[in-house]
Scaffold this active site. Sequence first.
Site, mmCIF file in Angstrom:
data_model
loop_
_atom_site.group_PDB
_atom_site.id
_atom_site.type_symbol
_atom_site.label_atom_id
_atom_site.label_comp_id
_atom_site.label_asym_id
_atom_site.label_seq_id
_atom_site.Cartn_x
_atom_site.Cartn_y
_atom_site.Cartn_z
ATOM 1 N N ASP A 273 -3.451 -7.912 -7.080
ATOM 2 C CA ASP A 273 -4.844 -8.291 -7.365
ATOM 3 C C ASP A 273 -5.096 -8.007 -8.837
ATOM 4 O O ASP A 273 -5.826 -7.075 -9.190
ATOM 5 C CB ASP A 273 -5.793 -7.493 -6.465
ATOM 6 C CG ASP A 273 -5.600 -7.842 -5.005
ATOM 7 O OD1 ASP A 273 -5.855 -8.987 -4.629
ATOM 8 O OD2 ASP A 273 -5.160 -6.962 -4.244
ATOM 9 N N MET B 205 3.265 -9.287 -0.911
ATOM 10 C CA MET B 205 2.716 -8.689 0.316
ATOM 11 C C MET B 205 1.200 -8.684 0.261
ATOM 12 O O MET B 205 0.597 -8.384 -0.770
ATOM 13 C CB MET B 205 3.236 -7.280 0.488
ATOM 14 C CG MET B 205 4.686 -7.292 0.839
ATOM 15 S SD MET B 205 5.113 -5.894 1.842
ATOM 16 C CE MET B 205 6.880 -6.168 1.946
ATOM 17 N N SER C 185 -2.379 -8.247 3.173
ATOM 18 C CA SER C 185 -2.852 -8.100 4.558
ATOM 19 C C SER C 185 -3.156 -9.463 5.155
ATOM 20 O O SER C 185 -3.147 -9.638 6.364
ATOM 21 C CB SER C 185 -4.103 -7.227 4.597
ATOM 22 O OG SER C 185 -3.827 -5.992 3.988
ATOM 23 N N HIS D 243 0.848 -1.207 0.000
ATOM 24 C CA HIS D 243 0.000 0.000 0.000
ATOM 25 C C HIS D 243 0.882 1.256 0.000
ATOM 26 O O HIS D 243 0.585 2.236 -0.678
ATOM 27 C CB HIS D 243 -0.867 0.052 1.261
ATOM 28 C CG HIS D 243 -1.857 -1.070 1.370
ATOM 29 N ND1 HIS D 243 -1.787 -2.039 2.343
ATOM 30 C CD2 HIS D 243 -2.956 -1.368 0.638
ATOM 31 C CE1 HIS D 243 -2.792 -2.878 2.213
ATOM 32 N NE2 HIS D 243 -3.515 -2.510 1.175
ATOM 33 N N GLN E 243 -8.682 -7.963 -10.246
ATOM 34 C CA GLN E 243 -9.381 -6.758 -9.780
ATOM 35 C C GLN E 243 -8.988 -5.548 -10.622
ATOM 36 O O GLN E 243 -9.846 -4.766 -11.050
ATOM 37 C CB GLN E 243 -9.034 -6.529 -8.307
ATOM 38 C CG GLN E 243 -9.409 -5.150 -7.776
ATOM 39 C CD GLN E 243 -9.207 -5.036 -6.275
ATOM 40 O OE1 GLN E 243 -10.007 -5.545 -5.510
ATOM 41 N NE2 GLN E 243 -8.147 -4.375 -5.835
HETATM 42 O O1 PAF Z 1 -7.885 -4.265 -3.002
HETATM 43 C C1 PAF Z 1 -8.572 -3.915 -2.023
HETATM 44 O O2 PAF Z 1 -8.064 -3.662 -0.921
HETATM 45 C C2 PAF Z 1 -10.083 -3.795 -2.182
HETATM 46 O O3 PAF Z 1 -10.574 -4.781 -3.015
HETATM 47 C C3 PAF Z 1 -10.544 -2.387 -2.630
HETATM 48 C C4 PAF Z 1 -9.994 -2.048 -4.003
HETATM 49 C C5 PAF Z 1 -10.083 -1.353 -1.619
HETATM 50 C C6 PAF Z 1 -12.074 -2.332 -2.724
HETATM 51 O O4 PAF Z 1 -12.683 -2.586 -1.504
#
Ligand code: PAF
Length: 277
Positions: free
Chosen positions: A149, A183, A185, A37, A152
């Site tokens: 991801d 990495m 969470s 992040h 996503q």
């Molecule tokens: O990748 C994430 O942490 C989540 O899927 C996101 C993009 C914040 C949407 O809730």
Amino acid sequence: MDIIRSADSMAEWSRKARLAGKTIGLVPTMGALHQGHISLINKARRENDLLVVSIFVNPLQFAPGEDYARYPRDEERDLSITGKAGADAVFTPDAGSFSEGEKTIISVPGMNKLLCGESRPTHFDGVTTVVAKLFNVTGANKAYFGEKDFQQLVIVKRMVSDLRIPVEVVGCPTIRESDGLAMSSRNRYLDADERIRGLSLRSGILEAQRMVKEGIREANKIEESVKKILNEANLTIDYVSICHPDTLNKIDHLDGPARILVAAKVGKTRLIDNDSV
Ligand code: PAF
């Protein structure tokens, strides 16, 4: 740094910023911030006048029985990280309030049922619905997502392009632990033995890249070798799939851009990883 807890206040903050001619970068997160992040936050900080980090554990993207209730939450630590990284605002709506009561679902059919969508059929609709809402209330010019991801990222890009949402989606490289584990969470769920076995996702992907370099072109052959590595580490494979990086459609013969995506469970924890091949 402003801490904003309602969608109305966030929209007002963003309206004022845009009236003042400022560009806004958004890093959407579910908190439990790690180095991955922070790399997104640092890039967004450099590329925009103002930086908003959203922290929202989105109930819509968890199915019943998944880890919504135990998903790591540590607001104090997250706020300290975002403060140090120079965020102008953290948007952290109260649990549930941001995604309750609405009827509209944003869905990217087809793509949302491939790969992770096979075992998590409601997950991506939950992501796209909340991400569209985050784009609307933050008024972001650019939004930053990790390639970890990958599905996503591709789905969010497709939603933005289809709906002409005026935001630029920026994909950023996966950040890894020194031993190669991507990495996440969720890595904190792993015990010492699982942590070591989890490395087989990366070893599998490296083996796939080695095979392609050697000239092997049949996706099936490469996928089987990766599965063998995951099986040897006693992981429960969800999928190992070589796909086109824009459409996520399966590739049988490698003769252009391709991405290998892997998902497997180590103990109770589901891990994912991917890379180009
Ligand atoms: O990748 C994430 O942490 C989540 O899927 C996101 C993009 C914040 C949407 O809730």
